[in-house]
Design a protein around this motif. Structure first.
Motif, PDB file in Angstrom:
ATOM      1  N   ARG A  49      -6.199  36.316  -6.792  1.00 49.74           N
ATOM      2  CA  ARG A  49      -5.966  37.751  -6.934  1.00 49.74           C
ATOM      3  C   ARG A  49      -5.110  38.265  -5.783  1.00 49.74           C
ATOM      4  O   ARG A  49      -5.014  37.608  -4.744  1.00 49.74           O
TER       5      ARG A  49
ATOM      6  N   LEU B  52     -11.368  43.334  -6.573  1.00 48.23           N
ATOM      7  CA  LEU B  52     -12.691  42.837  -6.972  1.00 48.23           C
ATOM      8  C   LEU B  52     -13.789  43.663  -6.303  1.00 48.23           C
ATOM      9  O   LEU B  52     -14.809  43.990  -6.900  1.00 48.23           O
TER      10      LEU B  52
ATOM     11  N   LEU C  33     -15.718  34.295   2.630  1.00 49.62           N
ATOM     12  CA  LEU C  33     -16.938  34.272   1.806  1.00 49.62           C
ATOM     13  C   LEU C  33     -17.544  35.670   1.665  1.00 49.62           C
ATOM     14  O   LEU C  33     -18.108  36.006   0.636  1.00 49.62           O
TER      15      LEU C  33
ATOM     16  N   ASN D 271     -14.945  37.449  -0.756  1.00 48.33           N
ATOM     17  CA  ASN D 271     -14.883  36.902  -2.114  1.00 48.33           C
ATOM     18  C   ASN D 271     -16.225  36.992  -2.829  1.00 48.33           C
ATOM     19  O   ASN D 271     -16.291  37.404  -3.984  1.00 48.33           O
TER      20      ASN D 271
ATOM     21  N   LEU E 210     -21.128  36.681   0.388  1.00 46.21           N
ATOM     22  CA  LEU E 210     -22.048  35.754   1.058  1.00 46.21           C
ATOM     23  C   LEU E 210     -22.055  36.061   2.548  1.00 46.21           C
ATOM     24  O   LEU E 210     -21.002  36.101   3.175  1.00 46.21           O
TER      25      LEU E 210
ATOM     26  N   PRO F 124     -19.030  36.985 -11.164  1.00 50.14           N
ATOM     27  CA  PRO F 124     -17.624  37.037 -11.598  1.00 50.14           C
ATOM     28  C   PRO F 124     -16.700  37.170 -10.380  1.00 50.14           C
ATOM     29  O   PRO F 124     -16.939  37.995  -9.505  1.00 50.14           O
ATOM     30  N   GLY F 125     -15.684  36.334 -10.310  1.00 48.08           N
ATOM     31  CA  GLY F 125     -14.721  36.403  -9.215  1.00 48.08           C
ATOM     32  C   GLY F 125     -14.999  35.412  -8.105  1.00 48.08           C
ATOM     33  O   GLY F 125     -14.107  35.079  -7.332  1.00 48.08           O
ATOM     34  N   ASP F 126     -16.247  34.926  -8.018  1.00 43.78           N
ATOM     35  CA  ASP F 126     -16.566  33.930  -6.985  1.00 43.78           C
ATOM     36  C   ASP F 126     -15.717  32.672  -7.195  1.00 43.78           C
ATOM     37  O   ASP F 126     -15.463  32.269  -8.318  1.00 43.78           O
ATOM     38  N   THR F 127     -15.344  32.031  -6.099  1.00 46.52           N
ATOM     39  CA  THR F 127     -14.724  30.720  -6.246  1.00 46.52           C
ATOM     40  C   THR F 127     -15.828  29.676  -6.416  1.00 46.52           C
ATOM     41  O   THR F 127     -16.990  29.924  -6.082  1.00 46.52           O
TER      42      THR F 127
ATOM     43  N   ALA G  43     -17.490  28.865  -3.137  1.00 46.27           N
ATOM     44  CA  ALA G  43     -18.466  29.877  -2.715  1.00 46.27           C
ATOM     45  C   ALA G  43     -19.781  29.667  -3.465  1.00 46.27           C
ATOM     46  O   ALA G  43     -20.860  29.757  -2.874  1.00 46.27           O
TER      47      ALA G  43
ATOM     48  N   LEU H 196     -21.594  26.647  -2.043  1.00 46.04           N
ATOM     49  CA  LEU H 196     -22.160  26.972  -0.724  1.00 46.04           C
ATOM     50  C   LEU H 196     -23.376  27.890  -0.854  1.00 46.04           C
ATOM     51  O   LEU H 196     -24.338  27.758  -0.105  1.00 46.04           O
ATOM     52  N   ALA H 197     -23.321  28.818  -1.815  1.00 47.44           N
ATOM     53  CA  ALA H 197     -24.445  29.729  -2.013  1.00 47.44           C
ATOM     54  C   ALA H 197     -25.671  28.949  -2.476  1.00 47.44           C
ATOM     55  O   ALA H 197     -26.800  29.314  -2.183  1.00 47.44           O
TER      56      ALA H 197
ATOM     57  N   ALA I  93     -16.947  22.456   2.496  1.00 46.19           N
ATOM     58  CA  ALA I  93     -15.837  23.402   2.576  1.00 46.19           C
ATOM     59  C   ALA I  93     -15.672  23.859   4.023  1.00 46.19           C
ATOM     60  O   ALA I  93     -16.659  24.104   4.717  1.00 46.19           O
TER      61      ALA I  93
ATOM     62  N   MET J 201     -11.863  27.623   3.403  1.00 50.22           N
ATOM     63  CA  MET J 201     -12.032  28.549   2.272  1.00 50.22           C
ATOM     64  C   MET J 201     -10.733  29.254   1.855  1.00 50.22           C
ATOM     65  O   MET J 201     -10.775  30.237   1.121  1.00 50.22           O
ATOM     66  N   MET J 202      -9.570  28.804   2.361  1.00 50.11           N
ATOM     67  CA  MET J 202      -8.335  29.487   1.953  1.00 50.11           C
ATOM     68  C   MET J 202      -7.244  28.521   1.527  1.00 50.11           C
ATOM     69  O   MET J 202      -6.058  28.850   1.574  1.00 50.11           O
ATOM     70  N   GLY J 203      -7.640  27.317   1.126  1.00 51.15           N
ATOM     71  CA  GLY J 203      -6.668  26.410   0.519  1.00 51.15           C
ATOM     72  C   GLY J 203      -5.904  25.534   1.483  1.00 51.15           C
ATOM     73  O   GLY J 203      -5.006  24.804   1.073  1.00 51.15           O
TER      74      GLY J 203
ATOM     75  N   GLN K   3      -9.436  21.707  -5.565  1.00 51.91           N
ATOM     76  CA  GLN K   3      -9.848  22.551  -4.443  1.00 51.91           C
ATOM     77  C   GLN K   3     -10.824  23.616  -4.949  1.00 51.91           C
ATOM     78  O   GLN K   3     -10.431  24.555  -5.636  1.00 51.91           O
TER      79      GLN K   3
ATOM     80  N   CYS L  55     -12.204  25.990  -3.403  1.00 57.08           N
ATOM     81  CA  CYS L  55     -11.984  27.334  -2.859  1.00 57.08           C
ATOM     82  C   CYS L  55     -10.826  28.046  -3.538  1.00 57.08           C
ATOM     83  O   CYS L  55     -10.628  29.234  -3.327  1.00 57.08           O
ATOM     84  N   MET L  56     -10.032  27.296  -4.321  1.00 57.83           N
ATOM     85  CA  MET L  56      -8.874  27.902  -4.996  1.00 57.83           C
ATOM     86  C   MET L  56      -9.125  28.030  -6.497  1.00 57.83           C
ATOM     87  O   MET L  56      -8.229  28.360  -7.261  1.00 57.83           O
TER      88      MET L  56
ATOM     89  N   VAL M 141     -11.479  29.720  -9.503  1.00 61.26           N
ATOM     90  CA  VAL M 141     -12.444  30.766  -9.818  1.00 61.26           C
ATOM     91  C   VAL M 141     -13.513  30.185 -10.750  1.00 61.26           C
ATOM     92  O   VAL M 141     -13.188  29.497 -11.726  1.00 61.26           O
TER      93      VAL M 141
END
Lengths: 442, 87
Positions: free
Chosen positions: A22, A33, A123, A126, A129, B12-15, B18, B21-22, B39, B42-44, B60, B62-63, B65
């Motif tokens: 995005r 978002l 995190l 996005n 977390l 919705p929208g989480d990679t 993420a 990791l959650a 990870a 977290m940014m590729g 990847q 983190c990239m 969705v």
């Protein structure tokens, strides 16, 4: 984002290729978002609205999850999305690849539970977390911002372990008169430090000698020296940060001339005041051309767009210069604080020049000692080190080790040339390459 | 979605990274030398969060969705050329 909307307002058709899912880059990541929720991200995050909304115009075609992996002279851009590569052509290309966090090699930095501090912020933005009982370590303005965001989110860090010393702060103070031009930024920074103090977060400064190990319960034990004592903190999460450096894989692979910036301790492309490079038709704006932060990047994007409009005869030289006055002033103000920040929060030697079996290249698991051995065996520059050890040959293509290899080579007395980057600058599957036919040009 | 066959959830929208990791802070994969990695950036940038997602290896996390019904697997060791796992 600023360049795309400025160019579109000037009458150009713009194709925006964004690798992330995005709009927003990293600073304004997932702005749409979050839609104004997550107040703990701070007021500055709200500045993302105008930038993201500015893209929503007819002349801008936005493609997300689009990884550019090759750029050819005459401005052919090869990009991959959903496993399909395409070629797009344009008379002008603007690279706005931004920055990445500087790699921070220390014993134990590859353990699960050790992350870059920026990762924790991603995190939060996005997925909402929040890091619990995390130790924030390293230095730089981003470290304070993340600590402040964690406090406001109700998840304060367990401790702040800072690598800068009183000496580096005193040394940096000679840049303060210029930094006063950016007084609001300074005041914001002092406010964050006050917030950290008020929250009662323990702070250690002048820290060095970092070692992380895993405990029997799966937590991390982080040891370091501060104020002539060895300290150990047990935490589920170590978040390390030593500032950010330009992302230069695309610009280096495109043949743009790069130099070592000894103040910011990073490679950067050589650009003129408009972001123009020595490759015809190629501009670079934002942190990818040298670290300046979000406000500087916005101004630089506007300047690049003005210059591109001028080159395409949409804007006379006079008009371009006239309209540049605003963004030039913004840029000057945003950059005024950099000399102070660069000096006060410079990376510490042990993290740019690690020793022993500390991993340097995470992908190929190459140690600092292996790099030194390669140098002793005759490897002179980064290319020969890569050939001898495989450092930089993994999927990240040197993003996590280029600077460390340089630091080690310099400490060995070798000459460190700018490392090469080659296309594809992101891994592309062979089948995708094979399917790339000229008929797919669009 | 599932992670190694067990159900996990994402918003919705989480990679995918993420979401993993959650679920737990454990390793995403092991390297060629069998050291655990999770990870990192977290940014590729770092490619530490490589996962097998819907049968595709070395993606990847983190990239990517997260999507309903995704089948995610941790990777032990390096992938073979055909993308098969080592077992």
């Amino acid at each position: 984002m600023a360049a795309a909307s400025s160019a579109a307002r000037g009458g150009l058709r713009v194709l925006l290729l964004d690798e992330q899912p995005r709009a927003g880059g990293q600073i304004y990541r997932d702005f749409a978002l979050n839609a104004g929720r997550k107040a703990y991200l701070g007021k500055e995050y709200l500045a993302g609205r105008a930038l993201v909304d500015g893209l929503d115009v007819a002349n801008v075609r936005q493609e997300f999850g689009a990884s550019v992996w090759r750029l050819e002279p005459g401005s052919r851009v090869v990009w991959s999305q959903d496993g399909v590569s395409r070629v797009s052509t344009a008379p002008h290309v603007l690279l706005a690849g931004g920055a990445q966090e500087r790699p921070t090699p220390f014993p134990g930095w590859t353990l699960p539970g050790v992350m870059s501090a920026g990762a924790a912020q991603v995190l939060m933005k996005n997925a909402g977390l929040l890091p619990r009982d995390a130790v924030l370590a390293g230095s730089g303005p981003l470290l304070y911002l993340i600590a402040a965001q964690m406090i406001d989110a109700g998840a304060p860090p367990k401790a702040l372990v800072e690598t800068q010393s009183m000496r580096s702060l005193i040394g940096a103070s000679r840049h303060l008169p210029r930094a006063l031009l950016a007084a609001p930024t300074l005041i914001k920074g002092l406010g964050m430090i006050r917030k950290i103090k008020r929250a009662g977060v323990p702070r250690f400064t002048g820290a060095s000698g970092f070692v992380a190990t895993q405990t029997a319960t799966g937590d991390l034990s982080l040891s370091f020296n501060s104020a002539a004592r060895t300290r150990t903190l047990v935490t589920p999460l170590v978040l390390m940060h030593q500032g950010v450096v330009p992302s230069t894989h695309m610009s280096r692979a495109s043949g743009v001339k790069h130099v070592w910036n000894d103040v910011q301790k990073a490679y950067q492309p050589v650009t003129d005041q408009w972001g123009g490079t020595d490759v015809p038709g190629l501009h670079i704006a934002g942190d990818g051309a040298g670290i300046g932060g979000a406000d500087a990047a916005k101004a630089a994007g506007e300047l690049a767009a003005l210059n591109i409009l001028h080159r395409l005869d949409r804007l006379s030289e006079d008009k371009r210069n006239q309209r540049a006055a605003g963004p030039l002033a913004d840029l000057r103000q945003a950059m005024a604080i950099r000399p102070f920040l660069d000096a006060a929060y410079a990376p510490i030697p042990e993290l740019s020049d690690p020793v022993g079996d500390t991993i340097v290249c995470r992908c190929e698991e190459i140690s600092a000692e292996a790099i030194r051995t390669a140098h002793r065996s005759g490897a002179q520059g980064p290319r020969q080190v890569k050939t001898a050890t495989r450092a930089g040959m993994g999927p990240c293509q040197g993003r996590m080790c280029d600077l460390t290899v340089r630091g080690i080579l310099i400490s060995c007395g070798a000459e460190a040339t700018v490392p090469r980057a080659r296309t594809p600058i992101k891994p592309v599957k062979l089948g995708e390459l094979a399917a790339l036919a000229p008929s797919q040009e669009a | 979605m599932t992670l190694d066959g067990a159900p996990i959830e994402a918003l919705p929208g989480d990679t995918v990274a993420a979401a993993v990791l959650a679920h737990s802070g454990k390793a995403f994969r092991t390297t060629a030398h069998e050291t655990p990695r999770a990870a990192y950036c977290m940014m590729g940038v770092c490619f530490e969060c490589l996962l097998e997602i819907d049968g595709k290896a070395n993606v990847q996390g983190c990239m990517t969705v997260a999507e309903d019904g995704m089948v995610v697997r941790r990777q032990n060791g390096l992938r073979r050329l055909n993308g098969d796992t080592d077992e």
